[in-house]
Design an enzyme around this catalytic site. Structure first.
Site, PDB file in Angstrom:
ATOM      1  N   ARG A 231     -15.617   3.469   3.914  1.00 38.71           N
ATOM      2  CA  ARG A 231     -16.140   4.807   4.445  1.00 38.71           C
ATOM      3  C   ARG A 231     -15.175   5.688   4.014  1.00 38.71           C
ATOM      4  NH1 ARG A 231     -18.159   5.533  11.040  1.00 38.71           N
ATOM      5  NH2 ARG A 231     -15.948   6.173  10.163  1.00 38.71           N
TER       6      ARG A 231
ATOM      7  N   HIS B 220      -7.978   3.123  -3.681  1.00 39.74           N
ATOM      8  CA  HIS B 220      -8.930   3.677  -2.361  1.00 39.74           C
ATOM      9  C   HIS B 220      -9.992   4.031  -2.499  1.00 39.74           C
ATOM     10  CE1 HIS B 220      -5.835   1.932   0.708  1.00 39.74           C
ATOM     11  NE2 HIS B 220      -5.887   1.195   0.112  1.00 39.74           N
TER      12      HIS B 220
ATOM     13  N   HIS C  85     -13.404  -2.242  15.065  1.00 38.80           N
ATOM     14  CA  HIS C  85     -13.424  -0.480  14.553  1.00 38.80           C
ATOM     15  C   HIS C  85     -13.872  -0.124  15.910  1.00 38.80           C
ATOM     16  CE1 HIS C  85     -14.551   3.357  12.829  1.00 38.80           C
ATOM     17  NE2 HIS C  85     -14.070   2.646  11.837  1.00 38.80           N
TER      18      HIS C  85
ATOM     19  N   THR D 125      -3.995   4.804  -1.517  1.00 33.46           N
ATOM     20  CA  THR D 125      -4.992   5.278  -0.193  1.00 33.46           C
ATOM     21  C   THR D 125      -5.266   6.377  -0.736  1.00 33.46           C
ATOM     22  OG1 THR D 125      -2.802   6.654   0.565  1.00 33.46           O
ATOM     23  CG2 THR D 125      -3.230   4.483   1.672  1.00 33.46           C
TER      24      THR D 125
ATOM     25  N   GLU E 170       1.111  -0.712  -0.258  1.00 31.41           N
ATOM     26  CA  GLU E 170       0.152  -0.054  -0.087  1.00 31.41           C
ATOM     27  C   GLU E 170       1.466   1.587  -0.187  1.00 31.41           C
ATOM     28  OE1 GLU E 170      -3.334   0.316   3.043  1.00 31.41           O
ATOM     29  OE2 GLU E 170      -2.107   2.328   3.984  1.00 31.41           O
TER      30      GLU E 170
ATOM     31  N   LYS F 124       8.059   4.163   3.239  1.00 35.18           N
ATOM     32  CA  LYS F 124       9.467   3.740   3.828  1.00 35.18           C
ATOM     33  C   LYS F 124       9.844   1.974   3.307  1.00 35.18           C
ATOM     34  CE  LYS F 124       9.306   6.934   7.418  1.00 35.18           C
ATOM     35  NZ  LYS F 124       7.779   7.424   7.697  1.00 35.18           N
TER      36      LYS F 124
ATOM     37  N   TYR G 265     -10.982  -5.338  10.506  1.00 35.27           N
ATOM     38  CA  TYR G 265     -10.311  -4.803  12.255  1.00 35.27           C
ATOM     39  C   TYR G 265     -10.354  -6.160  13.078  1.00 35.27           C
ATOM     40  CZ  TYR G 265     -11.886  -0.476   9.414  1.00 35.27           C
ATOM     41  OH  TYR G 265     -11.691   0.841   8.261  1.00 35.27           O
TER      42      TYR G 265
HETATM   43  P1  FAD Z   1     -17.523   1.033   7.520  1.00 43.24           P
HETATM   44  O1  FAD Z   1     -17.568  -0.484   7.060  1.00 43.24           O
HETATM   45  O2  FAD Z   1     -18.594   2.311   6.903  1.00 43.24           O
HETATM   46  O3  FAD Z   1     -17.645   0.933   9.367  1.00 43.24           O
HETATM   47  C1  FAD Z   1     -18.151   2.151   9.682  1.00 43.24           C
HETATM   48  C2  FAD Z   1     -18.222   1.931  11.672  1.00 43.24           C
HETATM   49  O4  FAD Z   1     -20.218   1.698  11.115  1.00 43.24           O
HETATM   50  C3  FAD Z   1     -17.402   0.003  11.947  1.00 43.24           C
HETATM   51  O5  FAD Z   1     -17.769   0.582  13.256  1.00 43.24           O
HETATM   52  C4  FAD Z   1     -19.255  -0.567  11.924  1.00 43.24           C
HETATM   53  O6  FAD Z   1     -19.765  -1.357  12.668  1.00 43.24           O
HETATM   54  C5  FAD Z   1     -20.498   0.514  11.434  1.00 43.24           C
HETATM   55  N1  FAD Z   1     -21.178   0.507  10.600  1.00 43.24           N
HETATM   56  C6  FAD Z   1     -21.217  -0.433   9.171  1.00 43.24           C
HETATM   57  N2  FAD Z   1     -22.385  -0.589   8.835  1.00 43.24           N
HETATM   58  C7  FAD Z   1     -22.926   0.366   9.897  1.00 43.24           C
HETATM   59  C8  FAD Z   1     -24.117   0.904   8.811  1.00 43.24           C
HETATM   60  N3  FAD Z   1     -25.474   0.141   8.624  1.00 43.24           N
HETATM   61  N4  FAD Z   1     -24.811   0.801  10.564  1.00 43.24           N
HETATM   62  C9  FAD Z   1     -24.346   1.079  11.525  1.00 43.24           C
HETATM   63  N5  FAD Z   1     -23.238   1.145  12.262  1.00 43.24           N
HETATM   64  C10 FAD Z   1     -22.304   0.395  11.057  1.00 43.24           C
HETATM   65  N6  FAD Z   1      -9.134   5.962   5.118  1.00 43.24           N
HETATM   66  C11 FAD Z   1      -8.748   6.548   3.816  1.00 43.24           C
HETATM   67  O7  FAD Z   1      -9.497   7.917   4.200  1.00 43.24           O
HETATM   68  N7  FAD Z   1      -8.713   6.469   3.052  1.00 43.24           N
HETATM   69  C12 FAD Z   1      -7.838   5.154   2.602  1.00 43.24           C
HETATM   70  O8  FAD Z   1      -7.165   5.606   2.296  1.00 43.24           O
HETATM   71  C13 FAD Z   1      -8.105   4.509   3.626  1.00 43.24           C
HETATM   72  N8  FAD Z   1      -7.612   3.164   3.283  1.00 43.24           N
HETATM   73  C14 FAD Z   1      -7.801   2.084   4.109  1.00 43.24           C
HETATM   74  C15 FAD Z   1      -7.760   0.722   3.804  1.00 43.24           C
HETATM   75  C16 FAD Z   1      -7.400  -0.490   4.745  1.00 43.24           C
HETATM   76  C17 FAD Z   1      -7.117  -1.347   4.581  1.00 43.24           C
HETATM   77  C18 FAD Z   1      -8.316   0.323   6.396  1.00 43.24           C
HETATM   78  C19 FAD Z   1      -8.474  -1.365   7.366  1.00 43.24           C
HETATM   79  C20 FAD Z   1      -8.772   1.754   6.891  1.00 43.24           C
HETATM   80  C21 FAD Z   1      -7.969   2.330   5.999  1.00 43.24           C
HETATM   81  N9  FAD Z   1      -9.137   3.492   5.880  1.00 43.24           N
HETATM   82  C22 FAD Z   1      -8.506   4.341   5.210  1.00 43.24           C
HETATM   83  C23 FAD Z   1      -9.181   4.342   6.983  1.00 43.24           C
HETATM   84  C24 FAD Z   1     -11.035   3.674   7.055  1.00 43.24           C
HETATM   85  O9  FAD Z   1     -11.547   4.496   6.027  1.00 43.24           O
HETATM   86  C25 FAD Z   1     -11.445   3.721   8.479  1.00 43.24           C
HETATM   87  O10 FAD Z   1     -11.287   2.583   9.793  1.00 43.24           O
HETATM   88  C26 FAD Z   1     -12.986   4.064   8.766  1.00 43.24           C
HETATM   89  O11 FAD Z   1     -13.360   4.853   9.430  1.00 43.24           O
HETATM   90  C27 FAD Z   1     -13.893   3.181   7.946  1.00 43.24           C
HETATM   91  O12 FAD Z   1     -13.869   2.622   6.811  1.00 43.24           O
HETATM   92  P2  FAD Z   1     -14.890   1.387   6.649  1.00 43.24           P
HETATM   93  O13 FAD Z   1     -15.075   1.454   5.162  1.00 43.24           O
HETATM   94  O14 FAD Z   1     -14.552   0.085   7.171  1.00 43.24           O
HETATM   95  O15 FAD Z   1     -16.109   1.662   7.034  1.00 43.24           O
END
Ligand code: FAD
Length: 317
Positions: free
Chosen positions: A124, A94, A183, A49, A18, A305, A179
């Site tokens: 998200r 992403h 999360h 990202t 990544e 890095k 996670y």
């Molecule tokens: P979601 O899957 O939407 O979940 C977010 C939270 O909401 C979780 O706590 C989940 O349990 C809850 N939830 C989900 N659906 C519902 C629902 N229907 N009702 C109520 N609660 C719900 N961030 C960036 O800005 N840019 C990036 O490039 C980026 N790359 C990433 C790459 C990886 C591999 C990872 C693990 C994270 C990355 N992130 C990035 C961070 C990520 O955007 C954050 O962790 C964000 O807060 C959650 O994204 P998600 O897609 O997991 O969210």
């Protein structure tokens, strides 16, 4: 080629990296300089990202402040296209909900499709620093599940404009984040897993984990996923420790724990060079165990890095 096809056709653990777009104003060569040393490990894909805009305070001559919206690391889509062209390796952009309404998302997906990009990681996105929590755009996707629905609709030829007939069917392979230590917003792991399952049922074909330093967290998580019927590949995310202060910052930023055995080793370090050495050795052992236990891919969070990632890969490739 789709990430799922890479995994299906492999008979060993694959590698992926990544990367972050360079800071605004920095040349793309800087990025290639970081990727070049990693190409010998034949990555199946490279993720790029996405960084949404955030607010910064700019001081006016009279001493007061202006709140200015800026994106520090633009260029994700262009980098993916350039990367595929330069290295002939699949790039995975992403795509986030934050800052995009559904029309913006549709247009971004059309751009990606025209550029020959088959894979996306649907996220998200985090809340802006100035906001207390994540705020979706008006008429934007409010979570990754919504975004996956939109991607899968386009794969079925369903666009936002209902009057659009015979619209081109895209063929995106969508992945999602997961996670092992839950999360930060989730009240408990079970709740997080329930929503994770909905992402997979909606069409997420592979998952990439948040970084973790204790493999048992990953093994237990995979077991729990399988028990509730999440059967897609779960790709472990590896991040080596690089500085002493990360012992405190990483848990806060990423909602993860650092194992006692690792903190004990880090406490003996006199400087960041020694921390890096301990971090590298820890990551090598993590990778060896993950490979032994059949991890489909090792996904390295390079964070720009590449030297340390290269040192790890050399020991396990
Ligand atoms: P979601 O899957 O939407 O979940 C977010 C939270 O909401 C979780 O706590 C989940 O349990 C809850 N939830 C989900 N659906 C519902 C629902 N229907 N009702 C109520 N609660 C719900 N961030 C960036 O800005 N840019 C990036 O490039 C980026 N790359 C990433 C790459 C990886 C591999 C990872 C693990 C994270 C990355 N992130 C990035 C961070 C990520 O955007 C954050 O962790 C964000 O807060 C959650 O994204 P998600 O897609 O997991 O969210």
């Amino acid at each position: 080629m789709k990430i799922t096809e890479h995994i299906k056709s492999a008979n060993k653990t694959l590698f992926s990296f990544e990367i972050l777009p360079p800071l605004k104003g920095v040349e793309i060569d800087e990025l290639w300089f970081g990727i070049d040393p990693l190409i010998e490990f034949k990555p199946s894909f490279i993720d790029v990202t996405y960084h949404r805009e955030d607010f910064v305070l700019k001081k006016r001559p009279d001493g007061s402040y202006d709140k200015v919206s800026t994106r520090k690391r633009p260029g994700t889509v262009a980098i993916c296209a350039a990367l595929q062209h330069k290295y002939k390796i699949d790039a995975v952009p992403h795509l986030i909900c934050g800052g995009f309404d559904k029309e913006d998302t549709e247009n971004a997906l059309i751009d990606l499709h025209f550029l020959g990009i088959d894979n996306v990681l649907a996220l998200r996105g985090d809340a802006r620093k100035a906001d207390a929590g994540f705020i979706p755009e008006p008429n934007g996707n409010k979570n990754a599940l919504d975004l996956i629905h939109q991607i899968k609709n386009m794969n079925a030829g369903i666009y936002l404009d209902e009057e659009l007939t015979n619209a081109h069917i895209t063929k995106f392979c969508a992945g999602a984040a997961c996670y092992p230590e839950k999360h930060a917003d989730a009240p408990n792991l079970e709740s997080d897993l329930k929503f994770l399952k909905r992402k997979v049922e909606a069409g997420a074909e592979f998952l990439i984990t948040q970084m973790f330093f204790d493999n048992q967290m990953y093994f237990d998580f995979v077991k729990k996923c399988r028990e509730i019927g999440i059967n897609v590949p779960i790709i472990p995310g590896i991040k080596p420790m690089t500085t002493a202060k990360q012992v405190y910052t990483l848990p806060k930023i990423f909602n993860i724990q650092i194992p006692v055995a690792l903190t004990n080793e880090l406490e003996k370090c006199k400087n960041d060079n020694e921390v890096k050495q301990v971090g590298t050795e820890w990551a090598i052992e993590q990778c060896k165990e993950l490979m032994k236990n059949g991890a489909p891919v090792l996904h390295f969070y390079t964070m720009g890095k590449s030297a340390q990632t290269k040192a790890i890969c050399e020991k396990i490739f």
